[in-house]
Scaffold this motif. Structure first.
Motif, PDB file in Angstrom:
ATOM      1  N   ALA A   1      10.471   5.717 -10.789  1.00  0.00           N
ATOM      2  CA  ALA A   1       9.688   5.986  -9.580  1.00  0.00           C
ATOM      3  C   ALA A   1       9.479   4.705  -8.772  1.00  0.00           C
ATOM      4  O   ALA A   1       9.626   4.695  -7.540  1.00  0.00           O
ATOM      5  N   ASP A   2       9.170   3.616  -9.455  1.00  0.00           N
ATOM      6  CA  ASP A   2       8.990   2.316  -8.798  1.00  0.00           C
ATOM      7  C   ASP A   2      10.291   1.857  -8.145  1.00  0.00           C
ATOM      8  O   ASP A   2      10.299   1.395  -7.001  1.00  0.00           O
TER       9      ASP A   2
ATOM     10  N   TYR B   1       0.835  -1.206   0.000  1.00  0.00           N
ATOM     11  CA  TYR B   1       0.000   0.000   0.000  1.00  0.00           C
ATOM     12  C   TYR B   1       0.869   1.256   0.000  1.00  0.00           C
ATOM     13  O   TYR B   1       0.694   2.149  -0.836  1.00  0.00           O
ATOM     14  N   ASN B   2       1.822   1.318   0.922  1.00  0.00           N
ATOM     15  CA  ASN B   2       2.712   2.487   0.980  1.00  0.00           C
ATOM     16  C   ASN B   2       3.561   2.590  -0.281  1.00  0.00           C
ATOM     17  O   ASN B   2       3.847   3.695  -0.753  1.00  0.00           O
ATOM     18  N   HIS B   3       3.976   1.455  -0.823  1.00  0.00           N
ATOM     19  CA  HIS B   3       4.784   1.456  -2.047  1.00  0.00           C
ATOM     20  C   HIS B   3       3.997   2.032  -3.228  1.00  0.00           C
ATOM     21  O   HIS B   3       4.541   2.804  -4.023  1.00  0.00           O
TER      22      HIS B   3
ATOM     23  N   THR C   1      10.850   2.697   0.516  1.00  0.00           N
ATOM     24  CA  THR C   1       9.834   2.149   1.426  1.00  0.00           C
ATOM     25  C   THR C   1       9.885   0.641   1.633  1.00  0.00           C
ATOM     26  O   THR C   1       9.340   0.149   2.605  1.00  0.00           O
ATOM     27  N   ASN C   2      10.503  -0.103   0.740  1.00  0.00           N
ATOM     28  CA  ASN C   2      10.379  -1.560   0.783  1.00  0.00           C
ATOM     29  C   ASN C   2      11.593  -2.306   1.305  1.00  0.00           C
ATOM     30  O   ASN C   2      11.463  -3.375   1.881  1.00  0.00           O
TER      31      ASN C   2
ATOM     32  N   GLY D   1      15.687 -12.115   4.048  1.00  0.00           N
ATOM     33  CA  GLY D   1      17.049 -12.384   4.491  1.00  0.00           C
ATOM     34  C   GLY D   1      18.098 -11.688   3.643  1.00  0.00           C
ATOM     35  O   GLY D   1      17.798 -11.056   2.625  1.00  0.00           O
ATOM     36  N   PHE D   2      19.359 -11.833   4.065  1.00  0.00           N
ATOM     37  CA  PHE D   2      20.465 -11.086   3.475  1.00  0.00           C
ATOM     38  C   PHE D   2      20.713 -11.428   2.009  1.00  0.00           C
ATOM     39  O   PHE D   2      20.783 -10.539   1.163  1.00  0.00           O
ATOM     40  N   GLU D   3      20.888 -12.700   1.690  1.00  0.00           N
ATOM     41  CA  GLU D   3      21.277 -13.071   0.319  1.00  0.00           C
ATOM     42  C   GLU D   3      20.223 -12.674  -0.706  1.00  0.00           C
ATOM     43  O   GLU D   3      20.552 -12.152  -1.774  1.00  0.00           O
ATOM     44  N   GLU D   4      18.976 -12.938  -0.401  1.00  0.00           N
ATOM     45  CA  GLU D   4      17.899 -12.580  -1.341  1.00  0.00           C
ATOM     46  C   GLU D   4      17.799 -11.061  -1.482  1.00  0.00           C
ATOM     47  O   GLU D   4      17.594 -10.549  -2.592  1.00  0.00           O
ATOM     48  N   THR D   5      17.958 -10.351  -0.375  1.00  0.00           N
ATOM     49  CA  THR D   5      17.911  -8.886  -0.428  1.00  0.00           C
ATOM     50  C   THR D   5      19.082  -8.339  -1.226  1.00  0.00           C
ATOM     51  O   THR D   5      18.916  -7.400  -2.011  1.00  0.00           O
ATOM     52  N   LYS D   6      20.235  -8.930  -1.059  1.00  0.00           N
ATOM     53  CA  LYS D   6      21.407  -8.492  -1.824  1.00  0.00           C
ATOM     54  C   LYS D   6      21.134  -8.630  -3.323  1.00  0.00           C
ATOM     55  O   LYS D   6      21.392  -7.698  -4.095  1.00  0.00           O
ATOM     56  N   LYS D   7      20.592  -9.778  -3.742  1.00  0.00           N
ATOM     57  CA  LYS D   7      20.266  -9.979  -5.161  1.00  0.00           C
ATOM     58  C   LYS D   7      19.252  -8.945  -5.640  1.00  0.00           C
ATOM     59  O   LYS D   7      19.388  -8.381  -6.730  1.00  0.00           O
TER      60      LYS D   7
END
Length: 191
Positions: free
Chosen positions: A132-133, A32-34, A140-141, A150-156
Motif C-alpha cells: 500500500a505504501d 498528508y495525502n500519502h 501521490t508522491n 530531480g531526474f537521477e534521484e527520482t530514477k533511483k
C-alpha cells in the motif's frame, strides 16, 4: 478538506486525528495525502485489514513530521539503512503516542512492529502495508518527488520502489499515467 473517518471506535478516531494533525505539519508537502492514500490503498487491496494495520498504514511515515527527530538521508551511505532507520524512528514515535493514549502493550507492540517493517515487509500483514505504501508513492508522491529531487534521484527512487512491489502491486503501478513525461518514461521502462 474532506472529513477523514476511517475508524468507528472513538479511541482509534483520536489516534487518527492526532496522527493526521501531526503529519499536516510535515515539511514534505505530499506526506498528508500519502498517509491517507496509503490507508486507502491498504483497504482496496486488503479489505479485511484489521484496525492495527490501518493505524500502522496511516502513521507509517510520522517521523518525517518531527523536524527535530526526522531521519536524514545524507547521514546514511546506504539507502536501505536510511529506510530502516526511518521506519524504526516512526515506530518509536508512534509507540510514544499510543502509550500516552493508554493503549494495551499488545496493541502498541503490534502497531509498532508493522510500522517498523513497512519498508521491507517480513510477514503477511507488514507485506500488505509495504504494498500500500509503495503503490501510494507512485500514486501521490512521484511527480512531487521529481520536482524536488530531480531526474537521477527520482530514477533511483523509482527503481528501488518498484523492486519492492509484489507482482499484484506492480500491475497496478504499471497502469498509472503521469503528466510529467520524464516520470512516465521511467515508469514505462518497467512495462
Amino acid at each position: 478538506m474532506k472529513e477523514i473517518n476511517f475508524f468507528k471506535d472513538p479511541q482509534l478516531k483520536k489516534v487518527q486525528n492526532i496522527v493526521l494533525k501531526k503529519i499536516k505539519q510535515s515539511l514534505v508537502p505530499e506526506d498528508y495525502n500519502h498517509a491517507i492514500n496509503t490507508l486507502e490503498w491498504l483497504l482496496k487491496l486488503y479489505p479485511s485489514a484489521d484496525e492495527r494495520m490501518k493505524i500502522a498504514a496511516l502513521a507509517h511515515d510520522i517521523e518525517r513530521s518531527y523536524k527535530d527527530k526526522k531521519i536524514k538521508k545524507e547521514c546514511y551511505s546506504d539507502f536501505n539503512e536510511f529506510k530502516r532507520a526511518h521506519a524504526e524512528n516512526s515506530a518509536k514515535i508512534m509507540r510514544s503516542i499510543l502509550t500516552d493514549l493508554n493503549f494495551s502493550k499488545d496493541f502498541i507492540d503490534d502497531v509498532c512492529e508493522l510500522i517498523r517493517l513497512h519498508e521491507f515487509g517480513g510477514n503477511k500483514r507488514a507485506d500488505c502495508i509495504k504494498d500500500a505504501d509503495s503503490i501510494s508513492f507512485f500514486d501521490t508522491n512521484v511527480e512531487l518527488y521529481y520536482q524536488r529531487e530531480g531526474f537521477e534521484e527520482t530514477k533511483k527512487r523509482i527503481i528501488w520502489g518498484y523492486n519492492r512491489l509484489s507482482d499484484k502491486a506492480k500491475k497496478i503501478v504499471k497502469s498509472f499515467t503521469y503528466t510529467n513525461n520524464k516520470v512516465q518514461k521511467l515508469i514505462n521502462s518497467f512495462k
